[in-house]
Structures are given as structure tokens and as C-alpha cells.
Design a protein around this motif. Structure first.
Motif, mmCIF file in Angstrom:
data_model
loop_
_atom_site.group_PDB
_atom_site.id
_atom_site.type_symbol
_atom_site.label_atom_id
_atom_site.label_comp_id
_atom_site.label_asym_id
_atom_site.label_seq_id
_atom_site.Cartn_x
_atom_site.Cartn_y
_atom_site.Cartn_z
ATOM 1 N N SER A 1 39.521 86.495 35.085
ATOM 2 C CA SER A 1 38.932 86.190 33.787
ATOM 3 C C SER A 1 38.530 87.467 33.052
ATOM 4 N N SER A 2 37.921 88.383 33.764
ATOM 5 C CA SER A 2 37.509 89.658 33.173
ATOM 6 C C SER A 2 38.724 90.469 32.726
ATOM 7 N N SER B 1 48.463 79.279 36.302
ATOM 8 C CA SER B 1 47.860 78.266 37.175
ATOM 9 C C SER B 1 48.826 77.147 37.538
ATOM 10 N N TRP C 1 44.374 81.895 26.805
ATOM 11 C CA TRP C 1 43.484 82.836 27.494
ATOM 12 C C TRP C 1 42.517 83.389 26.462
ATOM 13 N N TRP C 2 41.255 83.172 26.663
ATOM 14 C CA TRP C 2 40.238 83.721 25.771
ATOM 15 C C TRP C 2 40.612 83.466 24.309
ATOM 16 N N ALA D 1 41.760 89.300 32.021
ATOM 17 C CA ALA D 1 42.412 88.605 30.903
ATOM 18 C C ALA D 1 41.688 88.907 29.597
ATOM 19 N N LYS D 2 40.380 88.888 29.618
ATOM 20 C CA LYS D 2 39.599 89.183 28.418
ATOM 21 C C LYS D 2 39.885 90.603 27.924
ATOM 22 N N TYR E 1 45.456 74.261 27.880
ATOM 23 C CA TYR E 1 44.127 74.859 27.895
ATOM 24 C C TYR E 1 43.148 74.000 28.667
ATOM 25 N N PHE F 1 39.113 84.239 40.527
ATOM 26 C CA PHE F 1 38.962 83.757 39.154
ATOM 27 C C PHE F 1 38.111 84.691 38.302
ATOM 28 N N ASP F 2 37.003 85.159 38.834
ATOM 29 C CA ASP F 2 36.114 86.027 38.047
ATOM 30 C C ASP F 2 36.801 87.340 37.671
#
Length: 160
Positions: free
Chosen positions: A46-47, A11, A81-82, A49-50, A109, A42-43
């Protein structure tokens, strides 16, 4: 004592802190970059990265030639991340021998502090044999840095 800042940033927040540190220390600076770009959505990001964190996936990174023995201190920076170190930074660290290297880790973070202990553990497990200083954690609210610069500068005094 020659110093090196190595960071991964998606980012831009980790990059901002890495650049402040490098300027303050007059250190060399290198950015870890993935071969394949992450998605902008982003969604989706995020998925993904998880999934990477949970599976232990390490992305390919662009080649870098670093001789750690040329540096008295190596500052390593990662976003959280997560509740974990970013996989690209973990990949970078896995490519080097860290025995006896003085490492000063930092993280950036958004959100809650609950994962920061895991990130510190990630650093220590990934860079086995390194001499670790206390980790600096820099909180952001989106792009706004919430930790004052004087906290970062105080942390840097350990390197002198």
C-alpha cells in the motif's frame, strides 16, 4: 469485429472480470505483467503503491507484441490504486498509439467510489486519440464481487 482484452491484476479481481469479459466476447486476452513482483505484505504494498502514484512512477513490464489495428475493440482493465489507474496499466498504455482505437475501459476496486472519476481521466489522458465508451466499475469486498454479472453483460452490449 475482433476484440482484445488487456488487463493488469495484482490481487486477481481484475483478472476474474477480464476473463469473464473475454469469454463472453470470445476475445483475445493478454495480461500485463511487471518485471519485478510487488511485495506480498499489504502495508508495504500500500505504501509503495501510494508512492508510485504520487511520483508518476511507471514500472517495467514484460514485453508484449500487440497490433492494435487488428482489433475493432480493445477492452482495458485496471485495479484502482489510491484513486488512480495502476502504474503497470499506465505503462502498457503509454507504449502504443491509440488514435481511432475503440476503447472500453473497466476498473475493479475495494472501498469508496471517490477515485473512479480520476481513473476514467487517467485512461483518457494515457490513451489520447482513442474513442472511449463509458467506463465499467466493478466493486469488490476483498475477493467477493459486489456488482452482479448482469451489469457487466449489459455493459458488454455496447460492443456488439
Amino acid at each position: 469485429m475482433k476484440k482484445l482484452v488487456v488487463f493488469y491484476s495484482l490481487s486477481g479481481n481484475t483478472k476474474r472480470i477480464a476473463m469473464k469479459i473475454a469469454r463472453a466476447l470470445r476475445a483475445d486476452i493478454i495480461e500485463v505483467q511487471t518485471v519485478k513482483d510487488y511485495p506480498d505484505d499489504f502495508d508495504v504494498l500500500s505504501s509503495l503503491a501510494k508512492k508510485e502514484i504520487e511520483s508518476g512512477y511507471l514500472p517495467q513490464i514484460r514485453p508484449m507484441e500487440i497490433n492494435l489495428s487488428h482489433y475493432g475493440a480493445v477492452i482495458l482493465g485496471t485495479p484502482v490504486w489510491w484513486n488512480a489507474m495502476a502504474p503497470a496499466m499506465k505503462k502498457f498504455i503509454s507504449g502504443y498509439k491509440w488514435n481511432g482505437v475503440n476503447v472500453y475501459p473497466f476498473s475493479t476496486y475495494n472501498g469508496k467510489e471517490r477515485g473512479l472519476g480520476k481513473v476514467a481521466t487517467d485512461f483518457k489522458k494515457s490513451a489520447r486519440g482513442a474513442n472511449f465508451a463509458e467506463m465499467l466499475n466493478v466493486k469488490f469486498d476483498e475477493k467477493m464481487q459486489l456488482v452482479p454479472d448482469n451489469v457487466i453483460l449489459d455493459w458488454l452490449l455496447e460492443l456488439e
